[in-house]
Scaffold this motif. Structure first.
Motif, PDB file in Angstrom:
ATOM      1  N   ASN A  32      -7.425 -12.376   3.765  1.00 32.77           N
ATOM      2  CA  ASN A  32      -7.204 -11.200   3.601  1.00 32.77           C
ATOM      3  C   ASN A  32      -7.178 -10.523   4.467  1.00 32.77           C
ATOM      4  N   PRO A  33      -6.287 -10.197   3.936  1.00 36.32           N
ATOM      5  CA  PRO A  33      -5.130  -8.907   5.079  1.00 36.32           C
ATOM      6  C   PRO A  33      -6.123  -7.456   4.332  1.00 36.32           C
ATOM      7  N   PRO A  34      -6.088  -6.585   6.157  1.00 36.47           N
ATOM      8  CA  PRO A  34      -6.247  -5.370   5.200  1.00 36.47           C
ATOM      9  C   PRO A  34      -5.159  -4.341   4.432  1.00 36.47           C
ATOM     10  N   LYS A  35      -5.330  -4.274   4.171  1.00 39.57           N
ATOM     11  CA  LYS A  35      -4.211  -2.499   3.298  1.00 39.57           C
ATOM     12  C   LYS A  35      -2.827  -2.806   4.202  1.00 39.57           C
ATOM     13  N   VAL A  36      -1.493  -2.603   4.239  1.00 43.71           N
ATOM     14  CA  VAL A  36      -0.878  -2.605   5.054  1.00 43.71           C
ATOM     15  C   VAL A  36       0.159  -1.559   4.658  1.00 43.71           C
ATOM     16  N   ILE A  37       0.615  -0.593   5.068  1.00 41.85           N
ATOM     17  CA  ILE A  37       1.807  -0.068   5.471  1.00 41.85           C
ATOM     18  C   ILE A  37       2.809  -0.288   6.153  1.00 41.85           C
ATOM     19  N   PHE A  38       3.999  -0.858   6.109  1.00 42.31           N
ATOM     20  CA  PHE A  38       4.774  -1.274   6.563  1.00 42.31           C
ATOM     21  C   PHE A  38       6.365   0.137   7.507  1.00 42.31           C
ATOM     22  N   THR A  39       5.768   0.349   8.460  1.00 49.62           N
ATOM     23  CA  THR A  39       7.127   1.021   8.978  1.00 49.62           C
ATOM     24  C   THR A  39       8.049   0.785   9.733  1.00 49.62           C
ATOM     25  N   THR A  40       9.417   0.923   9.101  1.00 48.32           N
ATOM     26  CA  THR A  40      10.576   0.177  10.022  1.00 48.32           C
ATOM     27  C   THR A  40      11.786   0.677  10.135  1.00 48.32           C
ATOM     28  N   ALA A  41      13.198   0.695  10.672  1.00 53.02           N
ATOM     29  CA  ALA A  41      13.850   1.608  10.180  1.00 53.02           C
ATOM     30  C   ALA A  41      15.036   0.364   9.752  1.00 53.02           C
ATOM     31  N   TYR A  42      14.664  -0.550   9.193  1.00 55.26           N
ATOM     32  CA  TYR A  42      15.485  -1.754   7.743  1.00 55.26           C
ATOM     33  C   TYR A  42      14.345  -1.149   6.985  1.00 55.26           C
ATOM     34  N   ARG A  43      15.861  -1.297   6.004  1.00 50.74           N
ATOM     35  CA  ARG A  43      15.479  -1.500   4.531  1.00 50.74           C
ATOM     36  C   ARG A  43      15.446  -3.056   4.665  1.00 50.74           C
ATOM     37  N   LYS A  44      15.871  -3.989   5.054  1.00 52.71           N
ATOM     38  CA  LYS A  44      16.207  -5.612   4.396  1.00 52.71           C
ATOM     39  C   LYS A  44      14.734  -6.330   4.502  1.00 52.71           C
ATOM     40  N   TYR A  45      14.095  -5.438   4.455  1.00 57.19           N
ATOM     41  CA  TYR A  45      13.161  -5.784   4.753  1.00 57.19           C
ATOM     42  C   TYR A  45      11.541  -5.821   3.808  1.00 57.19           C
ATOM     43  N   ALA A  46      12.173  -4.660   3.127  1.00 60.34           N
ATOM     44  CA  ALA A  46      11.194  -4.031   1.468  1.00 60.34           C
ATOM     45  C   ALA A  46      10.871  -4.870   0.338  1.00 60.34           C
ATOM     46  N   ILE A  47      11.637  -5.771  -0.102  1.00 59.66           N
ATOM     47  CA  ILE A  47      11.402  -6.956  -1.028  1.00 59.66           C
ATOM     48  C   ILE A  47       9.893  -7.732  -0.046  1.00 59.66           C
ATOM     49  N   GLU A  48      10.039  -7.888   0.920  1.00 62.83           N
ATOM     50  CA  GLU A  48       9.504  -9.452   1.834  1.00 62.83           C
ATOM     51  C   GLU A  48       8.124  -8.518   1.780  1.00 62.83           C
ATOM     52  N   GLY A  49       8.475  -7.021   1.977  1.00 68.26           N
ATOM     53  CA  GLY A  49       7.377  -6.257   2.539  1.00 68.26           C
ATOM     54  C   GLY A  49       6.449  -6.167   1.554  1.00 68.26           C
ATOM     55  N   PHE A  50       6.946  -6.296  -0.348  1.00 65.59           N
ATOM     56  CA  PHE A  50       6.244  -5.558  -1.075  1.00 65.59           C
ATOM     57  C   PHE A  50       5.446  -7.256  -1.551  1.00 65.59           C
ATOM     58  N   GLU A  51       6.650  -8.214  -1.246  1.00 67.80           N
ATOM     59  CA  GLU A  51       5.925  -9.332  -2.064  1.00 67.80           C
ATOM     60  C   GLU A  51       4.605 -10.155  -1.261  1.00 67.80           C
ATOM     61  N   LEU A  52       4.648  -9.051  -0.169  1.00 72.83           N
ATOM     62  CA  LEU A  52       2.703  -9.281   0.835  1.00 72.83           C
ATOM     63  C   LEU A  52       2.384  -8.223   0.702  1.00 72.83           C
ATOM     64  N   ASP A  53       2.014  -7.828  -0.773  1.00 73.37           N
ATOM     65  CA  ASP A  53       0.990  -6.924  -1.005  1.00 73.37           C
ATOM     66  C   ASP A  53       0.874  -5.582  -0.522  1.00 73.37           C
ATOM     67  N   ALA A  54       2.229  -4.746  -0.159  1.00 71.35           N
ATOM     68  CA  ALA A  54       2.470  -3.766   1.018  1.00 71.35           C
ATOM     69  C   ALA A  54       2.203  -2.924   0.384  1.00 71.35           C
ATOM     70  N   VAL A  55       1.569  -1.779   0.412  1.00 66.65           N
ATOM     71  CA  VAL A  55       0.886  -0.785  -0.075  1.00 66.65           C
ATOM     72  C   VAL A  55       2.386   0.353  -0.742  1.00 66.65           C
ATOM     73  N   ASP A  56       2.637   0.417   1.063  1.00 74.12           N
ATOM     74  CA  ASP A  56       3.637   0.655   0.974  1.00 74.12           C
ATOM     75  C   ASP A  56       4.856   0.699   1.703  1.00 74.12           C
ATOM     76  N   TYR A  57       6.055   1.088   1.930  1.00 73.19           N
ATOM     77  CA  TYR A  57       7.214   0.484   2.894  1.00 73.19           C
ATOM     78  C   TYR A  57       7.816   1.851   3.084  1.00 73.19           C
ATOM     79  N   LEU A  58       7.574   2.255   4.859  1.00 74.88           N
ATOM     80  CA  LEU A  58       8.174   3.663   5.337  1.00 74.88           C
ATOM     81  C   LEU A  58       9.198   2.781   6.495  1.00 74.88           C
TER      82      LEU A  58
END
Length: 240
Positions: A76-102
């Motif tokens: 049960n992870p905390p809410k997460v907002i990914f912050t990255t310079a790479y677009r390639k992880y966007a789909i994976e990030g949202f599959e992990l229930d990320a709140v947002d991807y910056l």
């Protein structure tokens, strides 16, 4: 009444300039409180084991352990907002229930938009908790919003639940129901003795399991995957 408690944040990034930008942004938002910073995922894991964090601002490409892999270590992870310079992880990030991807460089306006999503989610959860406290839900059914109606679903009718990004599909004995909700939030309302998370995208009704292997579970001719993250719990409960 909404909870006015501040949102505790942890910043995780191996680039000091990126940390400084986010620290400045957090300091400018009254509802946010900086609980700590870390420059690698392993250090962040130790921090999260010791303290309760509401929101994680998490870089992805870091030494030793990717930010996405860090999230997979939590049931049960905390809410997460990914912050990255790479677009390639966007789909994976949202599959992990990320709140947002910056995407870096992150503007303050874009940062606020992500934070507002967290605050809206917190308000909904607070309202839901207050309603449940006033009107406790019986243990034999759940209620979800679908087709502009509140639907009662008997727990005994549920075969399994599948995550569909921002939605979930509840597969029952007679029909499929799709509702806008995260699988993790629904998991918290289900009795542990009747339902089992086997994958980040699947929860199964234990008494509906017909057969299983180390990697899959079969329910009503549906073969569902067991992920490595949940395999130990599955083996423990099903005695694989």
């Amino acid at each position: 009444m909404h909870n006015n408690k501040k949102i505790n944040c942890l910043l995780v990034d191996d680039e000091p300039p990126a940390l400084e930008v986010l620290k400045k942004y957090i300091g400018a938002v009254a509802s946010l409180e900086l609980a700590g910073t870390s420059n690698n995922a392993v250090e962040a894991l130790n921090f999260l084991s010791a303290k309760t964090i509401d929101l994680l601002f998490l870089d992805i490409e870091m030494p030793d352990l990717l930010g996405t892999d860090l999230i997979r270590t939590f049931k049960n992870p905390p809410k997460v907002i990914f912050t990255t310079a790479y677009r390639k992880y966007a789909i994976e990030g949202f599959e992990l229930d990320a709140v947002d991807y910056l995407l870096k460089p992150i503007s303050f306006e874009r940062f606020l938009k992500a934070v507002n999503k967290v605050m809206e989610t917190n308000f909904k959860e607070s309202d839901s908790a207050e309603m449940n406290a006033e009107n406790p839900v019986p243990h034999n059914f759940i209620t979800v919003r679908a087709d502009r109606k509140n639907l009662k679903i008997a727990l005994d009718d549920i075969l399994y639940i599948e995550s569909l990004k921002d939605y979930i599909k509840i597969v029952t004995l007679s029909k499929n129901i799709i509702t806008k909700q995260s699988i993790s939030s629904l998991e918290e309302t289900l009795p542990n003795d009747k339902f089992l998370r086997i994958h980040r995208s699947f929860i199964v009704a234990i008494n509906k399991v017909e057969s299983f292997t180390n990697d899959t579970i079969e329910i009503a001719r549906h073969e569902l995957p067991i992920s490595r993250m949940y395999r130990h719990e599955v083996e423990k409960l099903l005695n694989v």
